[in-house]
Design a protein around this motif. Structure first.
Motif, short mmCIF file in Angstrom:
data_model
loop_
_atom_site.label_atom_id
_atom_site.label_comp_id
_atom_site.label_asym_id
_atom_site.label_seq_id
_atom_site.Cartn_x
_atom_site.Cartn_y
_atom_site.Cartn_z
N LEU A 183 -11.55 -2.06 -2.09
CA LEU A 183 -11.08 -1.24 -3.21
C LEU A 183 -9.55 -1.12 -3.22
O LEU A 183 -8.94 -1.11 -4.28
CB LEU A 183 -11.70 0.16 -3.17
CG LEU A 183 -13.20 0.21 -3.45
CD1 LEU A 183 -13.72 1.63 -3.26
CD2 LEU A 183 -13.52 -0.30 -4.84
N VAL A 184 -8.95 -1.04 -2.05
CA VAL A 184 -7.48 -0.98 -1.97
C VAL A 184 -6.88 -2.29 -2.47
O VAL A 184 -5.92 -2.30 -3.24
CB VAL A 184 -7.02 -0.67 -0.53
CG1 VAL A 184 -5.51 -0.83 -0.40
CG2 VAL A 184 -7.45 0.72 -0.12
N ILE A 185 -7.45 -3.40 -2.07
CA ILE A 185 -6.96 -4.70 -2.50
C ILE A 185 -7.10 -4.84 -4.01
O ILE A 185 -6.18 -5.32 -4.69
CB ILE A 185 -7.72 -5.84 -1.77
CG1 ILE A 185 -7.51 -5.75 -0.26
CG2 ILE A 185 -7.30 -7.20 -2.30
CD1 ILE A 185 -6.07 -5.82 0.18
N GLU A 186 -8.21 -4.42 -4.55
CA GLU A 186 -8.40 -4.48 -6.01
C GLU A 186 -7.36 -3.66 -6.74
O GLU A 186 -6.84 -4.06 -7.77
CB GLU A 186 -9.82 -4.04 -6.39
CG GLU A 186 -10.90 -5.00 -5.98
CD GLU A 186 -10.69 -6.40 -6.55
OE1 GLU A 186 -10.37 -6.53 -7.75
OE2 GLU A 186 -10.84 -7.37 -5.79
N GLU A 187 -7.03 -2.49 -6.20
CA GLU A 187 -6.00 -1.64 -6.80
C GLU A 187 -4.64 -2.34 -6.77
O GLU A 187 -3.91 -2.33 -7.77
CB GLU A 187 -5.94 -0.31 -6.05
CG GLU A 187 -4.96 0.67 -6.64
CD GLU A 187 -4.95 1.99 -5.89
OE1 GLU A 187 -3.97 2.74 -6.07
OE2 GLU A 187 -5.90 2.28 -5.13
N LEU A 188 -4.31 -2.97 -5.67
CA LEU A 188 -3.03 -3.67 -5.58
C LEU A 188 -3.00 -4.90 -6.50
O LEU A 188 -1.95 -5.21 -7.06
CB LEU A 188 -2.76 -4.09 -4.13
CG LEU A 188 -2.53 -2.95 -3.13
CD1 LEU A 188 -2.45 -3.47 -1.71
CD2 LEU A 188 -1.28 -2.16 -3.49
N LYS A 189 -4.10 -5.57 -6.65
CA LYS A 189 -4.15 -6.76 -7.53
C LYS A 189 -3.89 -6.37 -8.98
O LYS A 189 -3.40 -7.18 -9.76
CB LYS A 189 -5.51 -7.43 -7.41
CG LYS A 189 -5.69 -8.22 -6.13
CD LYS A 189 -7.09 -8.70 -5.93
CE LYS A 189 -7.58 -9.64 -7.00
NZ LYS A 189 -8.93 -10.19 -6.70
N ARG A 190 -4.21 -5.14 -9.36
CA ARG A 190 -4.03 -4.71 -10.75
C ARG A 190 -2.61 -4.27 -11.06
O ARG A 190 -2.30 -3.95 -12.20
CB ARG A 190 -4.99 -3.55 -11.06
CG ARG A 190 -6.43 -3.99 -11.18
CD ARG A 190 -7.30 -2.89 -11.76
NE ARG A 190 -7.30 -1.68 -10.95
CZ ARG A 190 -8.19 -1.41 -9.99
NH1 ARG A 190 -9.14 -2.26 -9.72
NH2 ARG A 190 -8.12 -0.28 -9.31
N LEU A 191 -1.72 -4.26 -10.08
CA LEU A 191 -0.33 -3.83 -10.33
C LEU A 191 0.38 -4.78 -11.26
O LEU A 191 0.14 -5.92 -11.32
CB LEU A 191 0.43 -3.72 -9.01
CG LEU A 191 -0.01 -2.61 -8.09
CD1 LEU A 191 0.71 -2.73 -6.76
CD2 LEU A 191 0.27 -1.25 -8.70
N LYS A 201 4.08 -4.04 -6.24
CA LYS A 201 3.68 -5.34 -6.80
C LYS A 201 4.43 -6.47 -6.11
O LYS A 201 3.85 -7.49 -5.74
CB LYS A 201 3.93 -5.36 -8.30
CG LYS A 201 3.53 -6.65 -8.96
CD LYS A 201 3.75 -6.60 -10.46
CE LYS A 201 3.30 -7.88 -11.12
NZ LYS A 201 3.43 -7.81 -12.58
N SER A 202 5.72 -6.29 -5.91
CA SER A 202 6.54 -7.31 -5.26
C SER A 202 6.07 -7.55 -3.83
O SER A 202 5.95 -8.71 -3.39
CB SER A 202 8.01 -6.87 -5.27
OG SER A 202 8.81 -7.79 -4.58
N PHE A 245 0.82 -1.20 0.00
CA PHE A 245 0.00 0.00 0.00
C PHE A 245 0.86 1.26 0.00
O PHE A 245 0.64 2.19 -0.77
CB PHE A 245 -0.93 -0.01 1.22
CG PHE A 245 -1.70 1.25 1.41
CD1 PHE A 245 -2.82 1.52 0.64
CD2 PHE A 245 -1.30 2.19 2.35
CE1 PHE A 245 -3.53 2.69 0.81
CE2 PHE A 245 -2.01 3.36 2.53
CZ PHE A 245 -3.12 3.61 1.76
N ILE A 246 1.87 1.29 0.87
CA ILE A 246 2.75 2.46 0.97
C ILE A 246 3.50 2.68 -0.33
O ILE A 246 3.54 3.80 -0.86
CB ILE A 246 3.73 2.31 2.15
CG1 ILE A 246 2.96 2.41 3.47
CG2 ILE A 246 4.84 3.35 2.08
CD1 ILE A 246 3.77 2.04 4.69
N HIS A 247 4.11 1.63 -0.87
CA HIS A 247 4.85 1.78 -2.13
C HIS A 247 3.94 2.25 -3.25
O HIS A 247 4.32 3.08 -4.07
CB HIS A 247 5.51 0.47 -2.53
CG HIS A 247 6.68 0.08 -1.67
ND1 HIS A 247 7.55 0.97 -1.10
CD2 HIS A 247 7.12 -1.15 -1.28
CE1 HIS A 247 8.47 0.34 -0.41
NE2 HIS A 247 8.23 -0.95 -0.50
#
Length: 75
Positions: free
Chosen positions: A67-75, A44-45, A32-34
């Motif tokens: 929504l945060v998780i969905e955003e990270l999944k799209r990386l 992503k890593s 999240f921070i990155h």
């Protein structure tokens, strides 16, 4: 949140170096921070590391809204 992300990541590093079992959640916070810092490859890593530690993390984590998780999944 516009806090001190570098201090937060230092704390995460210290906890990960210990015997604490919160690895998945900590990698999720790191992702999240990155991502907020526009460090997409590192985000992503970190997200991938979180999933390695807990394959059910997406379903059961309570740190971030979906929504945060969905955003990270799209990386």
């Amino acid at each position: 949140y516009t806090g001190d992300y570098s201090r937060t990541t230092d704390l995460i590093d210290a906890i990960l170096a210990s015997e604490n079992n919160a690895h998945a959640e900590l990698f999720l916070i790191r992702a999240f921070i990155h991502n907020k810092e526009s460090r997409k490859d590192e985000a992503k890593s970190a997200y991938q590391q979180a999933i390695i530690y807990n394959q059910n993390l997406e379903k059961y984590q309570t740190i971030f809204p979906g929504l945060v998780i969905e955003e990270l999944k799209r990386l």
